[in-house]
Design an enzyme around this catalytic site. Structure first.
Site, PDB file in Angstrom:
ATOM      1  N   HIS A  16       2.137   1.694  -3.441  1.00 49.28           N
ATOM      2  CA  HIS A  16       1.048   2.201  -4.286  1.00 49.28           C
ATOM      3  C   HIS A  16       0.895   3.714  -4.086  1.00 49.28           C
ATOM      4  O   HIS A  16       0.755   4.475  -5.049  1.00 49.28           O
ATOM      5  CB  HIS A  16      -0.257   1.470  -3.932  1.00 49.28           C
ATOM      6  CG  HIS A  16      -1.434   1.957  -4.709  1.00 49.28           C
ATOM      7  ND1 HIS A  16      -1.607   1.681  -6.052  1.00 49.28           N
ATOM      8  CD2 HIS A  16      -2.483   2.727  -4.349  1.00 49.28           C
ATOM      9  CE1 HIS A  16      -2.719   2.253  -6.475  1.00 49.28           C
ATOM     10  NE2 HIS A  16      -3.264   2.902  -5.461  1.00 49.28           N
ATOM     11  N   TYR A  17       0.949   4.129  -2.817  1.00 45.38           N
ATOM     12  CA  TYR A  17       0.848   5.561  -2.466  1.00 45.38           C
ATOM     13  C   TYR A  17       1.957   6.349  -3.181  1.00 45.38           C
ATOM     14  O   TYR A  17       1.704   7.403  -3.778  1.00 45.38           O
ATOM     15  CB  TYR A  17       0.956   5.667  -0.942  1.00 45.38           C
ATOM     16  CG  TYR A  17       1.247   7.021  -0.362  1.00 45.38           C
ATOM     17  CD1 TYR A  17       0.259   8.008  -0.288  1.00 45.38           C
ATOM     18  CD2 TYR A  17       2.509   7.323   0.160  1.00 45.38           C
ATOM     19  CE1 TYR A  17       0.534   9.244   0.281  1.00 45.38           C
ATOM     20  CE2 TYR A  17       2.786   8.544   0.736  1.00 45.38           C
ATOM     21  CZ  TYR A  17       1.802   9.502   0.790  1.00 45.38           C
ATOM     22  OH  TYR A  17       2.073  10.725   1.358  1.00 45.38           O
ATOM     23  N   MET A  18       3.181   5.833  -3.151  1.00 42.48           N
ATOM     24  CA  MET A  18       4.300   6.540  -3.773  1.00 42.48           C
ATOM     25  C   MET A  18       4.100   6.669  -5.287  1.00 42.48           C
ATOM     26  O   MET A  18       4.397   7.710  -5.874  1.00 42.48           O
ATOM     27  CB  MET A  18       5.614   5.814  -3.482  1.00 42.48           C
ATOM     28  CG  MET A  18       5.984   5.784  -2.024  1.00 42.48           C
ATOM     29  SD  MET A  18       6.196   7.434  -1.319  1.00 42.48           S
ATOM     30  CE  MET A  18       7.858   7.779  -1.823  1.00 42.48           C
ATOM     31  N   LYS A  53       1.468   9.385  -5.867  1.00 42.22           N
ATOM     32  CA  LYS A  53       1.998  10.737  -5.640  1.00 42.22           C
ATOM     33  C   LYS A  53       2.816  11.184  -6.852  1.00 42.22           C
ATOM     34  O   LYS A  53       2.743  12.326  -7.281  1.00 42.22           O
ATOM     35  CB  LYS A  53       2.866  10.767  -4.380  1.00 42.22           C
ATOM     36  CG  LYS A  53       2.070  10.688  -3.080  1.00 42.22           C
ATOM     37  CD  LYS A  53       1.172  11.893  -2.934  1.00 42.22           C
ATOM     38  CE  LYS A  53       0.792  12.208  -1.530  1.00 42.22           C
ATOM     39  NZ  LYS A  53      -0.385  13.109  -1.441  1.00 42.22           N
ATOM     40  N   SER A  63       0.835  -1.209   0.000  1.00 42.15           N
ATOM     41  CA  SER A  63       0.000   0.000   0.000  1.00 42.15           C
ATOM     42  C   SER A  63       0.866   1.254   0.000  1.00 42.15           C
ATOM     43  O   SER A  63       0.534   2.252  -0.650  1.00 42.15           O
ATOM     44  CB  SER A  63      -0.925   0.018   1.221  1.00 42.15           C
ATOM     45  OG  SER A  63      -1.935  -0.918   1.025  1.00 42.15           O
TER      46      SER A  63
END
Ligand SMILES: NC(=O)c1ccc[n+]([C@@H]2O[C@H](COP(=O)([O-])OP(=O)(O)OC[C@H]3O[C@@H](n4cnc5c(N)ncnc54)[C@H](OP(=O)(O)O)[C@@H]3O)[C@@H](O)[C@H]2O)c1
Length: 218
Positions: free
Chosen positions: A129-131, A134, A126
């Site tokens: 995925h966030y990186m 962004k 997760s």
């Protein structure tokens, strides 16, 4: 200065709004819950009920009209699942940039993240995925002709602000107080010559106005 903040009830957004309101600027922003509107109203901050994901570009443009600048500091925060991270952190800035263009608001500050944050650690899927989301958001904003500025803070803390930071084109990822991120964003809003730049921001020893001043080119 009228500044519309997406994420105005969040850690950084709320601090930006309060710092602006204290010196007579006019912050506004979207809130998803009535109690957030009430809390911000008690600090003299006007908000509009709304959800970035649910609203259309046209609806967002309508609330952005008459503002001088936009700050995007929203995030799904990993609490709402990867799909929400895609929609808020990944799609959100690009969608807001379209609305911003339509509303004629050129100045757009995006709170992003150090791309190499915690690369020395093994993070879960997760986080990865966030990186990716962004980075995707940064790319969408960079491709616009807006007066964008991307600020990548290091790990955020709720420690009291020191009024001092380390700001530049490439920094080492450590941590920084949300107070100091907010104060840096306020200073950047007052420095319109700084645009179409990606700046990294972490805790440090330089007074915020000097750190921002040092980034301007004569
Ligand atoms: N945490 C870190 O260490 C770190 C490091 C670097 C960068 N960042 C980035 O820095 C930014 C600010 O972080 P923060 O800790 O201040 O964030 P935060 O406290 O989690 O606040 C995020 C805000 O975004 C709002 N939001 C989420 N989805 C939304 C939607 N669909 N429509 C409208 N608003 C929505 C949330 O609203 P609700 O209150 O309704 O949920 C919340 O107020 C984020 O973009 C984050 O990714 C964080």
């Amino acid at each position: 200065m009228k500044v519309f903040i997406i994420g105005i009830a969040g850690g950084v957004g709320r601090r930006v709004a309060k710092q602006l309101a204290r010196v007579g600027d006019q912050p506004g922003g979207l809130v998803r819950r009535p109690e957030q509107a009430k809390a911000l109203a008690s600090a003299g901050i006007r908000t509009v009920p709304g959800d970035l994901v649910a609203m259309s570009v046209g609806e967002l443009a309508a609330v952005l009209r008459d503002y001088d600048a936009i700050v995007f500091s929203a995030g799904a925060g990993g609490k709402q699942g990867d799909a929400a991270t895609t929609r808020v952190d990944g799609d959100g800035p690009g969608k807001l940039a379209l609305a911003s263009k339509r509303a004629g608001v050129r100045r757009f500050i995006l709170v992003s993240v150090f791309p190499e944050a915690w690369r020395e650690r093994r993070m879960n899927a997760s986080f990865e995925h966030y990186m990716v989301q962004k980075k995707r958001a940064e790319t969408q904003l960079v491709r616009t002709d807006l007066d964008w500025l991307i600020v990548r803070p290091s790990a955020l803390t709720d420690a009291p602000g020191a009024g001092r930071v380390d700001l530049g084109l490439a920094k080492v990822h450590t941590e920084i107080a949300r107070d100091d991120v907010a104060a840096t964003i306020v200073e950047l809003l007052r420095t319109p010559s700084l645009n179409r730049l990606i700046l990294e921001l972490t805790g440090g020893g330089v007074p915020i106005c000097e750190a921002v001043g040092a980034m301007t080119v004569d």
